[in-house]
Design a protein around this motif. Structure first.
Motif, mmCIF file in Angstrom:
data_model
loop_
_atom_site.group_PDB
_atom_site.id
_atom_site.type_symbol
_atom_site.label_atom_id
_atom_site.label_comp_id
_atom_site.label_asym_id
_atom_site.label_seq_id
_atom_site.Cartn_x
_atom_site.Cartn_y
_atom_site.Cartn_z
ATOM 1 N N THR A 124 0.969 -1.065 0.052
ATOM 2 C CA THR A 124 0.047 0.096 -0.005
ATOM 3 C C THR A 124 0.988 1.294 0.126
ATOM 4 O O THR A 124 2.143 1.225 0.728
ATOM 5 C CB THR A 124 -0.850 0.175 1.134
ATOM 6 O OG1 THR A 124 -0.170 -0.123 2.428
ATOM 7 C CG2 THR A 124 -2.022 -1.025 1.201
ATOM 8 N N PRO A 125 0.473 2.312 -0.579
ATOM 9 C CA PRO A 125 1.383 3.555 -0.527
ATOM 10 C C PRO A 125 1.806 4.032 0.633
ATOM 11 O O PRO A 125 3.346 4.405 0.781
ATOM 12 C CB PRO A 125 0.184 4.490 -1.405
ATOM 13 C CG PRO A 125 -0.585 3.587 -1.981
ATOM 14 C CD PRO A 125 -0.825 2.539 -1.020
ATOM 15 N N GLY A 156 -6.707 9.659 -1.681
ATOM 16 C CA GLY A 156 -5.878 10.580 -1.272
ATOM 17 C C GLY A 156 -4.415 10.217 -1.464
ATOM 18 O O GLY A 156 -3.654 10.859 -0.690
ATOM 19 N N PHE A 157 -3.917 9.221 -2.187
ATOM 20 C CA PHE A 157 -2.586 8.557 -2.161
ATOM 21 C C PHE A 157 -1.834 9.267 -3.272
ATOM 22 O O PHE A 157 -0.756 8.897 -3.725
ATOM 23 C CB PHE A 157 -2.779 7.011 -2.490
ATOM 24 C CG PHE A 157 -3.114 6.549 -1.150
ATOM 25 C CD1 PHE A 157 -2.388 6.767 0.075
ATOM 26 C CD2 PHE A 157 -3.778 5.519 -1.148
ATOM 27 C CE1 PHE A 157 -2.580 6.072 1.210
ATOM 28 C CE2 PHE A 157 -4.292 4.736 0.239
ATOM 29 C CZ PHE A 157 -3.479 4.954 1.444
ATOM 30 N N LEU A 158 -2.412 10.143 -4.297
ATOM 31 C CA LEU A 158 -1.590 10.875 -5.386
ATOM 32 C C LEU A 158 -0.456 11.194 -5.006
ATOM 33 O O LEU A 158 0.630 11.003 -5.742
ATOM 34 C CB LEU A 158 -2.793 11.905 -6.160
ATOM 35 C CG LEU A 158 -2.063 12.402 -7.219
ATOM 36 C CD1 LEU A 158 -1.889 11.391 -8.441
ATOM 37 C CD2 LEU A 158 -2.834 13.546 -7.857
ATOM 38 N N ASP A 159 -0.182 12.065 -3.901
ATOM 39 C CA ASP A 159 1.003 12.607 -3.740
ATOM 40 C C ASP A 159 2.058 11.571 -3.245
ATOM 41 O O ASP A 159 2.974 11.939 -3.418
ATOM 42 C CB ASP A 159 0.936 14.014 -2.449
ATOM 43 C CG ASP A 159 0.155 15.069 -2.840
ATOM 44 O OD1 ASP A 159 0.139 15.352 -4.370
ATOM 45 O OD2 ASP A 159 -0.574 15.599 -2.308
ATOM 46 N N ASP A 160 1.470 10.846 -2.468
ATOM 47 C CA ASP A 160 2.452 9.665 -2.262
ATOM 48 C C ASP A 160 2.939 8.733 -3.141
ATOM 49 O O ASP A 160 4.284 8.596 -2.967
ATOM 50 C CB ASP A 160 1.539 8.627 -0.881
ATOM 51 C CG ASP A 160 1.464 9.040 0.138
ATOM 52 O OD1 ASP A 160 2.012 10.080 0.548
ATOM 53 O OD2 ASP A 160 0.632 8.599 1.120
ATOM 54 N N ILE A 161 1.952 8.490 -4.082
ATOM 55 C CA ILE A 161 2.458 7.597 -5.332
ATOM 56 C C ILE A 161 3.658 8.467 -6.030
ATOM 57 O O ILE A 161 4.527 7.953 -6.443
ATOM 58 C CB ILE A 161 1.290 7.440 -6.233
ATOM 59 C CG1 ILE A 161 0.357 6.342 -5.731
ATOM 60 C CG2 ILE A 161 1.529 6.998 -7.591
ATOM 61 C CD1 ILE A 161 -0.902 6.288 -6.163
ATOM 62 N N LYS A 162 3.250 9.848 -6.243
ATOM 63 C CA LYS A 162 4.364 10.842 -7.081
ATOM 64 C C LYS A 162 5.535 10.687 -6.492
ATOM 65 O O LYS A 162 6.674 10.746 -6.988
ATOM 66 C CB LYS A 162 3.730 12.213 -7.057
ATOM 67 C CG LYS A 162 2.719 12.431 -8.073
ATOM 68 C CD LYS A 162 2.313 13.797 -7.855
ATOM 69 C CE LYS A 162 1.336 14.021 -9.054
ATOM 70 N NZ LYS A 162 0.734 15.315 -9.292
ATOM 71 N N PRO A 182 -9.995 9.318 -15.099
ATOM 72 C CA PRO A 182 -10.111 10.832 -15.044
ATOM 73 C C PRO A 182 -8.999 11.501 -15.388
ATOM 74 O O PRO A 182 -7.892 11.075 -15.379
ATOM 75 C CB PRO A 182 -10.428 10.827 -13.368
ATOM 76 C CG PRO A 182 -9.803 9.608 -12.805
ATOM 77 C CD PRO A 182 -9.972 8.623 -13.729
ATOM 78 N N THR A 183 -8.967 12.920 -15.334
ATOM 79 C CA THR A 183 -7.993 13.751 -15.665
ATOM 80 C C THR A 183 -6.410 13.554 -15.023
ATOM 81 O O THR A 183 -5.446 13.547 -15.377
ATOM 82 C CB THR A 183 -8.163 15.141 -15.726
ATOM 83 O OG1 THR A 183 -9.239 15.408 -16.751
ATOM 84 C CG2 THR A 183 -7.115 15.984 -16.237
ATOM 85 N N ALA A 184 -6.802 13.242 -13.449
ATOM 86 C CA ALA A 184 -5.824 13.128 -12.767
ATOM 87 C C ALA A 184 -4.887 11.844 -12.759
ATOM 88 O O ALA A 184 -3.648 11.807 -12.854
ATOM 89 C CB ALA A 184 -6.070 13.208 -11.283
ATOM 90 N N ILE A 185 -5.577 10.839 -13.474
ATOM 91 C CA ILE A 185 -4.899 9.478 -13.805
ATOM 92 C C ILE A 185 -4.171 9.839 -15.012
ATOM 93 O O ILE A 185 -2.906 9.098 -15.172
ATOM 94 C CB ILE A 185 -5.971 8.378 -13.828
ATOM 95 C CG1 ILE A 185 -6.491 8.280 -12.455
ATOM 96 C CG2 ILE A 185 -5.275 7.242 -14.442
ATOM 97 C CD1 ILE A 185 -5.717 7.468 -11.571
ATOM 98 N N LYS A 186 -4.834 10.544 -16.158
ATOM 99 C CA LYS A 186 -4.090 10.593 -17.177
ATOM 100 C C LYS A 186 -2.772 11.635 -16.902
ATOM 101 O O LYS A 186 -1.568 11.207 -17.571
ATOM 102 C CB LYS A 186 -5.008 11.352 -18.385
ATOM 103 C CG LYS A 186 -6.204 10.610 -18.930
ATOM 104 C CD LYS A 186 -6.836 11.346 -19.783
ATOM 105 C CE LYS A 186 -8.316 10.648 -20.016
ATOM 106 N NZ LYS A 186 -9.428 11.411 -20.780
#
Length: 494
Positions: A124-125, A156-162, A182-186
């Motif tokens: 998990t992230p 809410g894991f986008l920043d962690d993944i980056k 969605p746009t964020a995934i693209k």
């Protein structure tokens, strides 16, 4: 097409055969050759379409099994981490490739020990980022997979993944899977993937054609009665009931246990040990019913789930697809049953439109229908039963006090106790009631949409013959007050 056509390593092919896999699913058919070519991919596919094998099999085939961590799979929940780990371990065991799961709620030392002997980390992230930032692990994986990317975004894991990708080597093959785009995934895909190939499973392939989907219309206070009656009638071998809230999971699990069912709940507020025990018991068929929230059951992979019940419809079509994808797995047939109220009709139609699935309207069986089915099943059981010496000895000893006819009647009376059916005779709406509700919904939308109501916009008929429907239609609207009161009392007790 068969898995042999991918020309996997002999030992991997043996694991595939042992798992009972024969024909690849659409996502496996399209993704595996691209992954084997070493390309980055973006795969749009829902849970239950076989994504784990779509990325796992080609990665295992390309791994060198050199004693280091060669692949990392990042998933949104600990339950999904365990499921993916189990499946990859099953495929990789003949190749001597081990897996390690990394998620919160367990000791660092234990997880680090597992990583030492693993070729694949499933994480998990949050916990994975902790290990990287704390320099507790130093890995250079050749393969990185983001599974259920949209779910991680919602959590809410986008920043962690980056941030995770700042610790990973530039030279790698990256695979991203998401149910929606969605746009964020693209944007994420653009930043972490190199010239990816896009693979999309079409809407007609979103829901498994081997899953029979139906719904039953009830008033709100009848949900529990309807659920018990449907279990009595369908007699599922292993099933999952989905609820919207943790509180509903706890209440319903207590209620079903009180009714004699072997059931347990599964949600995020439970201790990790309890959750793992529930999943383990369910997998080993020590539990017949698992009651779960959407997040807790995300990625739950049990091949012999015969039925999925939606106690309430989910809030969106994506969740519906995830839910019913728990049955009809590994090429087997499954049944998805939804209990709905008239207020949920708009959501029901949205689900049908979004998924392209065919949900058949059915009427909840009467007591006599259930008794008849149980009696037929009992007759077949008696016909097929072998005669053993112990049975002969029992009858011979009883013949000292009773004649054969009396003995037979007594034994049959013991057996027919199982045909007892709880609740009122009539539960939920009749077929005529359901049609009127759909007509009213179409009239509310107005114009020519109403003329389409009985076709695509209406519902698929199911259930009883015409005479039964007419009888049921009249009675459901003219119950006497004692019937209504007893039904309300049952609702309050539940």
């Amino acid at each position: 097409m068969t898995f042999n056509e991918f020309n996997f390593k002999e030992k991997l092919q043996a694991s595939i055969a042992e798992a009972g896999f024969k024909e690849p699913s659409p996502i496996q058919r399209d993704a595996i050759p691209v992954v084997l070519e070493g390309k980055d991919i973006v795969g749009q596919a829902h849970t239950g379409t076989g994504k784990t094998a779509a990325f796992g099999l080609p990665l295992l085939n390309m791994m060198e099994a050199n004693g280091s961590v060669e692949a990392v799979v990042i998933v949104p929940t600990r339950e999904l981490a365990m499921q993916v780990s189990d499946e990859l371990f099953r495929f990789g065991k003949n190749l001597k490739i081990n897996t390690a799961t990394v998620y919160g709620g367990q000791s660092y030392s234990r997880q680090l020990k597992h990583i030492e002997n693993a070729g694949i980390i499933i994480a998990t992230p949050g916990r994975f980022l902790d290990l990287l930032k704390g320099e507790k692990i130093n890995i250079k994986p050749s393969f990185v997979v983001l599974d259920e990317a949209d779910e991680m975004l919602d959590m809410g894991f986008l920043d962690d993944i980056k941030e995770i990708f700042t610790y990973l080597p530039e030279q790698r093959q990256t695979l991203l899977f998401s149910a929606t785009m969605p746009t964020a995934i693209k944007n994420l895909a653009k930043s972490i993937l190199k010239e990816p190939e896009f693979i999309t499973i079409t809407q007609s392939e979103v829901t498994n054609s081997k899953i029979t989907q139906s719904f039953y219309v009830v008033d709100e206070h009848e949900r529990d009665d309807a659920l018990i009656r449907l279990y009595d009638f369908k007699n599922p071998e292993k099933s999952i009931i989905f609820c919207r809230t943790k509180k509903e999971v706890d209440r319903l699990s207590t209620f079903l246990v009180s009714q004699g069912f072997s059931a347990k709940g599964l949600h995020g507020d439970m201790e990790q040990r309890q959750r793992e025990e529930a999943i383990k018991a369910f997998k080993k068929s020590k539990l017949e019913i698992l009651i779960a929230t959407d997040v807790a059951a995300r990625g739950l992979d049990v091949n012999d789930v015969t039925h999925v019940f939606n106690y309430h419809l989910p809030f969106d079509s994506e969740s519906y697809v995830h839910r019913i994808g728990r049955t009809g797995r590994a090429g087997k047939e499954g049944m998805a049953v939804s209990i709905v109220t008239p207020h949920e009709f708009r959501m029901l139609q949205k689900i049908q439109k979004d998924t392209g699935g065919k949900l058949e309207a059915k009427v909840i069986p009467t007591i006599n229908s259930v008794k008849e089915k149980k009696t037929d099943s009992l007759k077949n059981k008696i016909i097929e039963q072998k005669v053993y010496d112990s049975g002969i000895e029992l009858v011979e000893s009883l013949k000292e006090a009773y004649d054969l006819s009396t003995i037979a009647h007594k034994l049959a009376s013991i057996l027919t106790n199982d045909t007892y059916v709880k609740g009122g005779n009539y539960i939920g709406k009749s077929e005529n009631d359901i049609q009127r509700l759909f007509d009213r919904l179409q009239n509310d939308r107005g114009g020519d949409r109403n003329s389409r109501g009985r076709g695509r916009g209406g519902y698929n008929r199911g259930g009883r013959n015409r005479s039964d429907r007419n009888d049921r239609g009249g009675r459901s609207r003219n119950r006497n007050s004692s019937d209504r009161n007893s039904s309300e009392r049952r609702g309050r007790r539940a």
